[in-house]
Design a protein around this motif. Sequence first.
Motif, PDB file in Angstrom:
ATOM      1  N   LEU A 176       0.844  -1.192   0.000  1.00 31.50           N
ATOM      2  CA  LEU A 176       0.000   0.000   0.000  1.00 31.50           C
ATOM      3  C   LEU A 176       0.878   1.241   0.000  1.00 31.50           C
ATOM      4  CD1 LEU A 176      -2.845   1.290   0.186  1.00 31.50           C
ATOM      5  CD2 LEU A 176      -2.591   1.203   2.685  1.00 31.50           C
ATOM      6  N   ASP A 177       0.506   2.177  -0.840  1.00 34.04           N
ATOM      7  CA  ASP A 177       1.159   3.483  -0.889  1.00 34.04           C
ATOM      8  C   ASP A 177       0.058   4.528  -0.796  1.00 34.04           C
ATOM      9  OD1 ASP A 177       3.166   5.409  -1.231  1.00 34.04           O
ATOM     10  OD2 ASP A 177       2.988   5.373  -3.416  1.00 34.04           O
ATOM     11  N   LEU A 178       0.167   5.418   0.180  1.00 32.51           N
ATOM     12  CA  LEU A 178      -0.776   6.517   0.335  1.00 32.51           C
ATOM     13  C   LEU A 178       0.008   7.823   0.233  1.00 32.51           C
ATOM     14  CD1 LEU A 178      -2.904   5.234   3.370  1.00 32.51           C
ATOM     15  CD2 LEU A 178      -3.464   5.111   0.927  1.00 32.51           C
ATOM     16  N   ASP A 179      -0.337   8.638  -0.750  1.00 28.98           N
ATOM     17  CA  ASP A 179       0.347   9.906  -0.969  1.00 28.98           C
ATOM     18  C   ASP A 179      -0.613  11.066  -0.780  1.00 28.98           C
ATOM     19  OD1 ASP A 179       2.865   8.843  -1.669  1.00 28.98           O
ATOM     20  OD2 ASP A 179       2.208   8.533  -3.740  1.00 28.98           O
ATOM     21  N   LEU A 180      -0.223  12.024   0.050  1.00 27.00           N
ATOM     22  CA  LEU A 180      -0.987  13.266   0.176  1.00 27.00           C
ATOM     23  C   LEU A 180      -0.683  14.095  -1.058  1.00 27.00           C
ATOM     24  CD1 LEU A 180      -2.870  15.141   1.668  1.00 27.00           C
ATOM     25  CD2 LEU A 180      -0.927  15.888   3.074  1.00 27.00           C
ATOM     26  N   LEU A 181      -1.636  14.167  -1.961  1.00 28.48           N
ATOM     27  CA  LEU A 181      -1.446  14.837  -3.241  1.00 28.48           C
ATOM     28  C   LEU A 181      -1.660  16.337  -3.130  1.00 28.48           C
ATOM     29  CD1 LEU A 181      -3.468  12.319  -5.435  1.00 28.48           C
ATOM     30  CD2 LEU A 181      -0.974  12.400  -5.136  1.00 28.48           C
ATOM     31  N   LEU A 182      -2.791  16.720  -2.560  1.00 29.26           N
ATOM     32  CA  LEU A 182      -3.169  18.135  -2.444  1.00 29.26           C
ATOM     33  C   LEU A 182      -3.777  18.393  -1.084  1.00 29.26           C
ATOM     34  CD1 LEU A 182      -4.915  18.584  -5.916  1.00 29.26           C
ATOM     35  CD2 LEU A 182      -2.690  19.525  -5.248  1.00 29.26           C
ATOM     36  N   TRP A 183      -3.510  19.563  -0.557  1.00 30.70           N
ATOM     37  CA  TRP A 183      -4.107  20.035   0.691  1.00 30.70           C
ATOM     38  C   TRP A 183      -4.671  21.416   0.388  1.00 30.70           C
ATOM     39  CZ3 TRP A 183      -5.486  17.862   5.087  1.00 30.70           C
ATOM     40  CH2 TRP A 183      -5.831  18.674   6.158  1.00 30.70           C
ATOM     41  N   GLY A 184      -5.946  21.449  -0.039  1.00 33.26           N
ATOM     42  CA  GLY A 184      -6.515  22.710  -0.494  1.00 33.26           C
ATOM     43  C   GLY A 184      -5.644  23.273  -1.602  1.00 33.26           C
ATOM     44  N   ASP A 185      -5.348  24.564  -1.518  1.00 30.65           N
ATOM     45  CA  ASP A 185      -4.440  25.165  -2.495  1.00 30.65           C
ATOM     46  C   ASP A 185      -3.071  25.461  -1.878  1.00 30.65           C
ATOM     47  OD1 ASP A 185      -5.109  27.278  -0.855  1.00 30.65           O
ATOM     48  OD2 ASP A 185      -5.863  28.558  -2.455  1.00 30.65           O
ATOM     49  N   ALA A 186      -2.767  24.792  -0.770  1.00 31.43           N
ATOM     50  CA  ALA A 186      -1.519  25.025  -0.046  1.00 31.43           C
ATOM     51  C   ALA A 186      -0.315  24.436  -0.777  1.00 31.43           C
ATOM     52  CB  ALA A 186      -1.603  24.411   1.354  1.00 31.43           C
ATOM     53  N   VAL A 187       0.809  25.092  -0.550  1.00 32.64           N
ATOM     54  CA  VAL A 187       2.102  24.567  -0.966  1.00 32.64           C
ATOM     55  C   VAL A 187       2.886  24.327   0.322  1.00 32.64           C
ATOM     56  CG1 VAL A 187       4.244  25.034  -2.199  1.00 32.64           C
ATOM     57  CG2 VAL A 187       2.053  25.785  -3.169  1.00 32.64           C
ATOM     58  N   ILE A 188       3.286  23.086   0.545  1.00 35.85           N
ATOM     59  CA  ILE A 188       4.013  22.701   1.759  1.00 35.85           C
ATOM     60  C   ILE A 188       5.350  22.126   1.326  1.00 35.85           C
ATOM     61  CG2 ILE A 188       4.010  21.244   3.821  1.00 35.85           C
ATOM     62  CD1 ILE A 188       0.903  21.170   3.546  1.00 35.85           C
ATOM     63  N   ALA A 189       6.419  22.668   1.873  1.00 38.74           N
ATOM     64  CA  ALA A 189       7.764  22.183   1.538  1.00 38.74           C
ATOM     65  C   ALA A 189       8.518  21.931   2.836  1.00 38.74           C
ATOM     66  CB  ALA A 189       8.498  23.197   0.675  1.00 38.74           C
ATOM     67  N   GLU A 190       8.388  20.707   3.334  1.00 37.34           N
ATOM     68  CA  GLU A 190       9.078  20.280   4.549  1.00 37.34           C
ATOM     69  C   GLU A 190       9.945  19.080   4.181  1.00 37.34           C
ATOM     70  OE1 GLU A 190       6.094  19.586   7.533  1.00 37.34           O
ATOM     71  OE2 GLU A 190       5.311  21.625   7.367  1.00 37.34           O
ATOM     72  N   PRO A 191      10.930  18.752   4.992  1.00 33.11           N
ATOM     73  CA  PRO A 191      11.824  17.643   4.625  1.00 33.11           C
ATOM     74  C   PRO A 191      11.108  16.337   4.292  1.00 33.11           C
ATOM     75  CG  PRO A 191      12.731  18.839   6.476  1.00 33.11           C
ATOM     76  CD  PRO A 191      11.356  19.409   6.234  1.00 33.11           C
ATOM     77  N   ASP A 192      10.035  16.007   4.982  1.00 33.24           N
ATOM     78  CA  ASP A 192       9.351  14.736   4.747  1.00 33.24           C
ATOM     79  C   ASP A 192       7.943  14.885   4.167  1.00 33.24           C
ATOM     80  OD1 ASP A 192       8.293  15.859   7.054  1.00 33.24           O
ATOM     81  OD2 ASP A 192       7.980  13.925   8.033  1.00 33.24           O
ATOM     82  N   LEU A 193       7.533  16.113   3.862  1.00 32.06           N
ATOM     83  CA  LEU A 193       6.181  16.344   3.348  1.00 32.06           C
ATOM     84  C   LEU A 193       6.212  17.454   2.310  1.00 32.06           C
ATOM     85  CD1 LEU A 193       3.117  15.891   3.392  1.00 32.06           C
ATOM     86  CD2 LEU A 193       2.994  17.463   5.347  1.00 32.06           C
ATOM     87  N   SER A 194       5.870  17.091   1.070  1.00 36.21           N
ATOM     88  CA  SER A 194       5.786  18.063  -0.022  1.00 36.21           C
ATOM     89  C   SER A 194       4.396  18.006  -0.627  1.00 36.21           C
ATOM     90  CB  SER A 194       6.814  17.750  -1.110  1.00 36.21           C
ATOM     91  OG  SER A 194       8.123  17.878  -0.613  1.00 36.21           O
ATOM     92  N   VAL A 195       3.721  19.137  -0.627  1.00 36.32           N
ATOM     93  CA  VAL A 195       2.387  19.245  -1.211  1.00 36.32           C
ATOM     94  C   VAL A 195       2.383  20.498  -2.077  1.00 36.32           C
ATOM     95  CG1 VAL A 195      -0.072  19.526  -0.712  1.00 36.32           C
ATOM     96  CG2 VAL A 195       1.347  18.128   0.805  1.00 36.32           C
ATOM     97  N   PRO A 196       1.914  20.398  -3.324  1.00 35.63           N
ATOM     98  CA  PRO A 196       1.427  19.202  -3.984  1.00 35.63           C
ATOM     99  C   PRO A 196       2.517  18.137  -4.073  1.00 35.63           C
ATOM    100  CG  PRO A 196       1.359  21.097  -5.491  1.00 35.63           C
ATOM    101  CD  PRO A 196       1.917  21.561  -4.219  1.00 35.63           C
ATOM    102  N   HIS A 197       2.061  16.898  -4.212  1.00 33.56           N
ATOM    103  CA  HIS A 197       3.016  15.802  -4.340  1.00 33.56           C
ATOM    104  C   HIS A 197       3.947  16.130  -5.511  1.00 33.56           C
ATOM    105  CE1 HIS A 197       4.648  11.844  -5.237  1.00 33.56           C
ATOM    106  NE2 HIS A 197       4.371  11.538  -3.983  1.00 33.56           N
ATOM    107  N   PRO A 198       5.249  15.984  -5.319  1.00 32.78           N
ATOM    108  CA  PRO A 198       6.212  16.496  -6.299  1.00 32.78           C
ATOM    109  C   PRO A 198       6.139  15.927  -7.711  1.00 32.78           C
ATOM    110  CG  PRO A 198       7.346  15.487  -4.410  1.00 32.78           C
ATOM    111  CD  PRO A 198       5.882  15.411  -4.143  1.00 32.78           C
ATOM    112  N   ARG A 199       5.607  14.745  -7.904  1.00 32.71           N
ATOM    113  CA  ARG A 199       5.568  14.171  -9.246  1.00 32.71           C
ATOM    114  C   ARG A 199       4.149  13.937  -9.762  1.00 32.71           C
ATOM    115  NH1 ARG A 199       9.096  12.393  -6.069  1.00 32.71           N
ATOM    116  NH2 ARG A 199       7.958  10.545  -5.434  1.00 32.71           N
ATOM    117  N   MET A 200       3.149  14.355  -9.013  1.00 31.24           N
ATOM    118  CA  MET A 200       1.772  14.064  -9.415  1.00 31.24           C
ATOM    119  C   MET A 200       1.422  14.641 -10.776  1.00 31.24           C
ATOM    120  SD  MET A 200      -0.656  16.480  -7.015  1.00 31.24           S
ATOM    121  CE  MET A 200      -2.153  16.119  -7.936  1.00 31.24           C
TER     122      MET A 200
END
Length: 162
Positions: free
Chosen positions: A93-117
């Motif tokens: 199983l792979d679960l990827d957080l693709l989008l969080w509203g219209d937010a852009v999140i750039a943390e070491p272990d969490l990137s939203v939008p998902h970087p390759r989506m």
Amino acid sequence: MVVAYVGLGANLGDALQTLRGAARALAGLPGVTAAAGSSVYRTAPVDAGGPDFLNAVVRLECTHDARTLFGQLREIEQRYGRERPYRNAPRTLDLDLLLWGDAVIAEPDLSVPHPRMHQRAFVLVPLSELDAAVRIPGHGTLSSLLAAVAAQDVERTADSLY
């Protein structure tokens, strides 16, 4: 309330039952008030070997923050025996957080939008079932992104998540 999109994928074990179980788990999470799921799609692995993947996308309405949902996704993966022996390994199983509203999140272990989506039909096609008008922050409209991945082979199965 924030609308989040989560990508689901599996290519080991009974992938369809795993995706359905994970979708039910996502819908029942604390802080999730509504959920909808796409159809299930079959695709060849990208940048990896192993059996074909089954993929889908779930739309969640959340009352908590992205970091909380991200932790919940990892817990569900663990329940289904997810291991990370190497990058792009076959997985239960792979679960990827693709989008969080219209937010852009750039943390070491969490990137939203998902970087390759924006480069992957197996994400964009099921996402378009749930919201054809969605915009991917930093990448544009779903319709323009779908045109760019039209050559990628994505087969809709007769299965649904719920």
